[in-house]
Design a protein around this motif. Structure first.
Motif, PDB file in Angstrom:
ATOM      1  N   GLN A 272     -23.836  -7.457 -97.523  1.00 42.25           N
ATOM      2  CA  GLN A 272     -23.023  -7.236 -98.726  1.00 42.25           C
ATOM      3  C   GLN A 272     -23.921  -6.846 -99.895  1.00 42.25           C
ATOM      4  O   GLN A 272     -24.891  -7.548-100.219  1.00 42.25           O
ATOM      5  N   ILE A 273     -23.566  -5.754-100.541  1.00 38.96           N
ATOM      6  CA  ILE A 273     -24.338  -5.230-101.667  1.00 38.96           C
ATOM      7  C   ILE A 273     -23.407  -5.118-102.869  1.00 38.96           C
ATOM      8  O   ILE A 273     -22.611  -4.178-102.966  1.00 38.96           O
ATOM      9  N   PRO A 274     -23.477  -6.104-103.767  1.00 38.86           N
ATOM     10  CA  PRO A 274     -22.584  -6.078-104.937  1.00 38.86           C
ATOM     11  C   PRO A 274     -23.133  -5.204-106.046  1.00 38.86           C
ATOM     12  O   PRO A 274     -24.323  -4.902-106.090  1.00 38.86           O
ATOM     13  N   SER A 275     -22.259  -4.831-106.961  1.00 36.19           N
ATOM     14  CA  SER A 275     -22.673  -4.078-108.141  1.00 36.19           C
ATOM     15  C   SER A 275     -21.722  -4.416-109.289  1.00 36.19           C
ATOM     16  O   SER A 275     -20.701  -5.061-109.095  1.00 36.19           O
ATOM     17  N   GLY A 276     -22.089  -3.987-110.483  1.00 38.37           N
ATOM     18  CA  GLY A 276     -21.244  -4.230-111.644  1.00 38.37           C
ATOM     19  C   GLY A 276     -21.592  -5.525-112.349  1.00 38.37           C
ATOM     20  O   GLY A 276     -22.374  -6.345-111.864  1.00 38.37           O
ATOM     21  N   ASP A 277     -20.989  -5.701-113.537  1.00 38.19           N
ATOM     22  CA  ASP A 277     -21.289  -6.879-114.349  1.00 38.19           C
ATOM     23  C   ASP A 277     -20.236  -7.982-114.233  1.00 38.19           C
ATOM     24  O   ASP A 277     -20.365  -9.048-114.830  1.00 38.19           O
ATOM     25  N   GLY A 278     -19.176  -7.732-113.492  1.00 36.51           N
ATOM     26  CA  GLY A 278     -18.153  -8.752-113.318  1.00 36.51           C
ATOM     27  C   GLY A 278     -17.217  -8.906-114.507  1.00 36.51           C
ATOM     28  O   GLY A 278     -16.308  -9.722-114.481  1.00 36.51           O
ATOM     29  N   VAL A 279     -17.459  -8.155-115.523  1.00 41.39           N
ATOM     30  CA  VAL A 279     -16.615  -8.215-116.723  1.00 41.39           C
ATOM     31  C   VAL A 279     -15.812  -6.918-116.872  1.00 41.39           C
ATOM     32  O   VAL A 279     -14.585  -6.924-116.881  1.00 41.39           O
ATOM     33  N   THR A 280     -16.550  -5.842-116.965  1.00 36.17           N
ATOM     34  CA  THR A 280     -15.876  -4.553-117.085  1.00 36.17           C
ATOM     35  C   THR A 280     -16.060  -3.679-115.847  1.00 36.17           C
ATOM     36  O   THR A 280     -15.461  -2.617-115.755  1.00 36.17           O
ATOM     37  N   SER A 281     -16.878  -4.147-114.939  1.00 38.76           N
ATOM     38  CA  SER A 281     -17.096  -3.347-113.727  1.00 38.76           C
ATOM     39  C   SER A 281     -17.423  -4.257-112.556  1.00 38.76           C
ATOM     40  O   SER A 281     -17.960  -5.366-112.735  1.00 38.76           O
ATOM     41  N   SER A 282     -17.091  -3.796-111.384  1.00 37.64           N
ATOM     42  CA  SER A 282     -17.413  -4.536-110.161  1.00 37.64           C
ATOM     43  C   SER A 282     -17.363  -3.580-108.984  1.00 37.64           C
ATOM     44  O   SER A 282     -16.535  -2.661-108.942  1.00 37.64           O
ATOM     45  N   GLY A 283     -18.238  -3.807-108.036  1.00 35.19           N
ATOM     46  CA  GLY A 283     -18.241  -3.006-106.833  1.00 35.19           C
ATOM     47  C   GLY A 283     -18.842  -3.791-105.683  1.00 35.19           C
ATOM     48  O   GLY A 283     -19.547  -4.796-105.886  1.00 35.19           O
ATOM     49  N   LEU A 284     -18.536  -3.368-104.476  1.00 31.34           N
ATOM     50  CA  LEU A 284     -19.072  -4.052-103.307  1.00 31.34           C
ATOM     51  C   LEU A 284     -19.138  -3.079-102.141  1.00 31.34           C
ATOM     52  O   LEU A 284     -18.180  -2.342-101.881  1.00 31.34           O
ATOM     53  N   THR A 285     -20.285  -3.094-101.486  1.00 34.68           N
ATOM     54  CA  THR A 285     -20.435  -2.400-100.208  1.00 34.68           C
ATOM     55  C   THR A 285     -20.669  -3.438 -99.133  1.00 34.68           C
ATOM     56  O   THR A 285     -21.483  -4.347 -99.312  1.00 34.68           O
ATOM     57  N   VAL A 286     -19.936  -3.328 -98.049  1.00 37.13           N
ATOM     58  CA  VAL A 286     -20.201  -4.199 -96.912  1.00 37.13           C
ATOM     59  C   VAL A 286     -20.512  -3.330 -95.696  1.00 37.13           C
ATOM     60  O   VAL A 286     -19.777  -2.384 -95.388  1.00 37.13           O
ATOM     61  N   ASN A 287     -21.666  -3.614 -95.091  1.00 32.68           N
ATOM     62  CA  ASN A 287     -22.051  -2.988 -93.828  1.00 32.68           C
ATOM     63  C   ASN A 287     -21.977  -4.082 -92.761  1.00 32.68           C
ATOM     64  O   ASN A 287     -22.796  -5.010 -92.766  1.00 32.68           O
ATOM     65  N   MET A 288     -21.025  -3.973 -91.865  1.00 35.91           N
ATOM     66  CA  MET A 288     -20.808  -5.086 -90.935  1.00 35.91           C
ATOM     67  C   MET A 288     -21.975  -5.273 -89.976  1.00 35.91           C
ATOM     68  O   MET A 288     -22.393  -6.391 -89.708  1.00 35.91           O
ATOM     69  N   ILE A 289     -22.490  -4.184 -89.427  1.00 38.10           N
ATOM     70  CA  ILE A 289     -23.696  -4.247 -88.596  1.00 38.10           C
ATOM     71  C   ILE A 289     -24.683  -3.220 -89.140  1.00 38.10           C
ATOM     72  O   ILE A 289     -24.386  -2.028 -89.175  1.00 38.10           O
ATOM     73  N   HIS A 290     -25.821  -3.702 -89.594  1.00 35.50           N
ATOM     74  CA  HIS A 290     -26.850  -2.788 -90.083  1.00 35.50           C
ATOM     75  C   HIS A 290     -28.149  -3.098 -89.338  1.00 35.50           C
ATOM     76  O   HIS A 290     -28.805  -4.120 -89.605  1.00 35.50           O
ATOM     77  N   VAL A 291     -28.495  -2.238 -88.418  1.00 35.69           N
ATOM     78  CA  VAL A 291     -29.735  -2.392 -87.640  1.00 35.69           C
ATOM     79  C   VAL A 291     -30.845  -1.609 -88.319  1.00 35.69           C
ATOM     80  O   VAL A 291     -30.689  -0.422 -88.611  1.00 35.69           O
ATOM     81  N   TYR A 292     -31.945  -2.302 -88.588  1.00 31.01           N
ATOM     82  CA  TYR A 292     -33.135  -1.658 -89.136  1.00 31.01           C
ATOM     83  C   TYR A 292     -34.161  -1.556 -88.014  1.00 31.01           C
ATOM     84  O   TYR A 292     -34.655  -2.575 -87.526  1.00 31.01           O
ATOM     85  N   LEU A 293     -34.451  -0.350 -87.612  1.00 26.98           N
ATOM     86  CA  LEU A 293     -35.475  -0.132 -86.590  1.00 26.98           C
ATOM     87  C   LEU A 293     -36.840  -0.130 -87.265  1.00 26.98           C
ATOM     88  O   LEU A 293     -37.030   0.489 -88.313  1.00 26.98           O
ATOM     89  N   GLN A 294     -37.791  -0.833 -86.653  1.00 25.96           N
ATOM     90  CA  GLN A 294     -39.124  -0.929 -87.250  1.00 25.96           C
ATOM     91  C   GLN A 294     -40.204  -0.709 -86.207  1.00 25.96           C
ATOM     92  O   GLN A 294     -39.994  -0.963 -85.013  1.00 25.96           O
ATOM     93  N   SER A 295     -41.340  -0.265 -86.665  1.00 30.23           N
ATOM     94  CA  SER A 295     -42.500  -0.175 -85.779  1.00 30.23           C
ATOM     95  C   SER A 295     -43.740  -0.587 -86.569  1.00 30.23           C
ATOM     96  O   SER A 295     -43.778  -0.497 -87.802  1.00 30.23           O
ATOM     97  N   LEU A 296     -44.722  -1.042 -85.829  1.00 30.18           N
ATOM     98  CA  LEU A 296     -45.973  -1.493 -86.453  1.00 30.18           C
ATOM     99  C   LEU A 296     -46.891  -0.294 -86.630  1.00 30.18           C
ATOM    100  O   LEU A 296     -47.210   0.406 -85.662  1.00 30.18           O
ATOM    101  N   THR A 297     -47.299  -0.059 -87.829  1.00 32.47           N
ATOM    102  CA  THR A 297     -48.183   1.085 -88.090  1.00 32.47           C
ATOM    103  C   THR A 297     -49.399   0.614 -88.882  1.00 32.47           C
ATOM    104  O   THR A 297     -49.344  -0.370 -89.617  1.00 32.47           O
ATOM    105  N   GLY A 298     -50.488   1.313 -88.714  1.00 31.55           N
ATOM    106  CA  GLY A 298     -51.663   1.042 -89.506  1.00 31.55           C
ATOM    107  C   GLY A 298     -52.618   0.013 -88.932  1.00 31.55           C
ATOM    108  O   GLY A 298     -53.681  -0.235 -89.488  1.00 31.55           O
ATOM    109  N   ALA A 299     -52.266  -0.621 -87.815  1.00 31.67           N
ATOM    110  CA  ALA A 299     -53.154  -1.633 -87.226  1.00 31.67           C
ATOM    111  C   ALA A 299     -54.335  -0.934 -86.542  1.00 31.67           C
ATOM    112  O   ALA A 299     -54.149  -0.005 -85.766  1.00 31.67           O
ATOM    113  N   THR A 300     -55.510  -1.387 -86.864  1.00 33.72           N
ATOM    114  CA  THR A 300     -56.695  -0.777 -86.259  1.00 33.72           C
ATOM    115  C   THR A 300     -57.722  -1.853 -85.906  1.00 33.72           C
ATOM    116  O   THR A 300     -57.780  -2.914 -86.527  1.00 33.72           O
TER     117      THR A 300
END
Lengths: 237, 227
Positions: free
Chosen positions: A181-209
């Motif tokens: 959940q990613i909220p936005s706005g000040d709750g007084v004059t503005s409000s917003g919300l994004t919901v991503n039900m499944i968000h997979v972040y793919l990662q890899s290890l880089t820079g190891a030497t």
């Protein structure tokens, strides 16, 4: 992907008896705005990519009008990354004299991510934002997973919600955030919300030497992402 | 003369009856006076109305029994349609107008999308210039206060012709009716006070049924630009 359609209604007041109300609104709330967006899937991985699909975006709304947009797809398959079907996205929004709001819904069925690493019978993202005289607010009520399994571990049995921003490590892959959940706005004059039900972040290890027995640790970097069930709503006055 | 009794014929017959009777009476000028039994409650009013909303219901849970028969609407399942249970998501936007001769409410333009997830059925209604895009018929509507006294409801697709929805983009068309209630007008939104009801004949989808009037699990319904 097929069966895609988008529709909206907006524009002029349709009745003469609405003219007075419209004029009153123009004085009271000329700066109001609403926004909405929904999509069922997004894939950006080394295995393959697919844009926001099916994407529904709320068209501009003015006066005391409202609008609705929807899009649908029968199935989506990005080999090795994501398969799903019965994809539906809906967004709607309205400007009113006492309340303005936007609401968005995205859903996907038979979800299979990364060859079964994450599965769900269905995912529904549902958000709403509203602004009235007392303030602005948003929520994600009605956002659920049906029989969600992550890395072999059942997360929900039947149709149930998961706590917002539940993060789980996926060894060798990255991590997943459920009900992000990613909220936005000040709750007084503005409000917003994004919901991503499944968000997979793919990662890899880089820079190891390792040089002459001296090893430098690497860093995890994001190499891709998969999103299933994304809905956004926003209001401002 | 059409009445809501056409939906008492059972799911199979109801669809055929809906279509047949829709052809008998499809003009605004012949409809209102023929509906006293259906509209046993307050007579249909047509205030300036713009309605927009969306979200989710999960019938038979969160049943809005108090408001269901507002305005003379029939109780759920009483017309012979079976229960339509499980996850339903929707979004809509309708602008109402009044017939200058009869005063009866009809939809000037609108879009309604309803998805019944267990059956994987999606309906879409599209209305422009006062007629349904899929059958060129007028879509009648009514606005009335709900029984709880908290707000107002709109019914889109009155029994004269109901209205025609496209099913899953390419599975044909069938008669449907939509109802939404805005029960938190101008107050802090509470998802579980607004309500929605969907009825479908099932002639094309094979998924005919009646959700009953059901409080939203999430989302919002707003009557804006009206009284």
């Amino acid at each position: 992907m097929n069966g895609k359609s988008m529709h909206w209604v907006s524009g002029l007041a349709v009745l003469g008896i609405a003219v007075g109300l419209t004029a009153g609104f123009a004085v009271a709330g000329a700066a109001q705005s609403v926004s909405g967006k929904a999509y069922s899937t997004y894939v950006n991985t080394p295995l393959g990519s697919s844009g926001y699909s099916p994407l529904a975006v709320l068209p501009p709304v003015s006066g005391t009008d409202g609008a609705e947009a929807d899009a649908a797809g029968s199935a989506l398959n990005v080999a090795g990354a994501l398969s799903s079907d019965f994809l539906n996205s809906i967004t709607s929004g309205e400007l009113g004299t006492t309340e303005s709001g936007a609401q968005s819904t995205a859903s996907a069925a038979s979800v299979n991510i990364l060859n079964g690493l994450i599965t769900a019978d269905e995912v529904v993202a549902n958000v709403m934002s509203s602004v009235i005289q007392d303030g602005a607010f948003s929520n994600a009520d009605g956002s659920t997973f049906t029989n969600l399994v992550v890395a072999g571990v059942p997360i929900t049995s039947g149709d149930a919600a998961v706590a917002p921003n539940t993060s789980t490590t996926l060894p060798g892959v990255g991590y997943v955030v459920l009900n992000e959940q990613i909220p936005s706005g000040d709750g007084v004059t503005s409000s917003g919300l994004t919901v991503n039900m499944i968000h997979v972040y793919l990662q890899s290890l880089t820079g190891a030497t390792c040089v002459l027995g001296v090893c430098t640790p690497g860093a995890l970097t994001n190499t891709g992402e998969i999103i299933v069930g994304s809905a956004t709503s926003g209001v401002a006055r | 003369m059409l009445t809501h009794t056409i939906l008492r014929l059972g799911p199979g017959l109801a669809a055929a009856a809906l279509l047949a009777m829709a052809c008998q009476d499809s003009t605004p000028s012949t409809s209102v006076k023929g509906k006293p039994n259906f509209w046993a409650g307050p007579p249909p009013q047509c205030p300036a109305g713009k309605w927009t909303g969306g979200g989710r219901i999960d019938p038979p849970g969160n049943y809005d029994a108090v408001d269901e028969t507002s305005g003379g609407m029939p109780p759920r399942y009483s017309d012979g349609l079976p229960p339509m249970n499980g996850k339903v998501t929707f979004g809509f936007n309708v602008f109402l107008a009044a017939d200058q001769n009869t005063g009866q409410c009809f939809v000037q333009k609108g879009e309604i999308q309803v998805n019944h997830h267990p059956a994987r059925v999606a309906w879409h209604v599209s209305i422009h210039n006062g007629v349904d895009d899929f059958d060129n018929a007028t879509v009648f509507a009514a606005v009335f206060p709900d029984n709880s006294g908290r707000g107002f409801c709109v019914v889109v697709g009155l029994p004269e012709t109901f209205m025609t929805a496209r099913v899953n983009a390419n599975r044909g068309f069938e008669k449907v009716q939509f109802e939404a209630c805005d029960n938190d007008r101008g107050q802090r939104q509470n998802s579980r006070t607004d309500a929605m009801r969907w009825r479908a004949s099932g002639s094309a989808s094979g998924d005919g049924g009646d959700t009953g009037l059901t409080y939203l699990t999430g989302g919002n319904i707003v009557e804006h630009g009206g009284p």
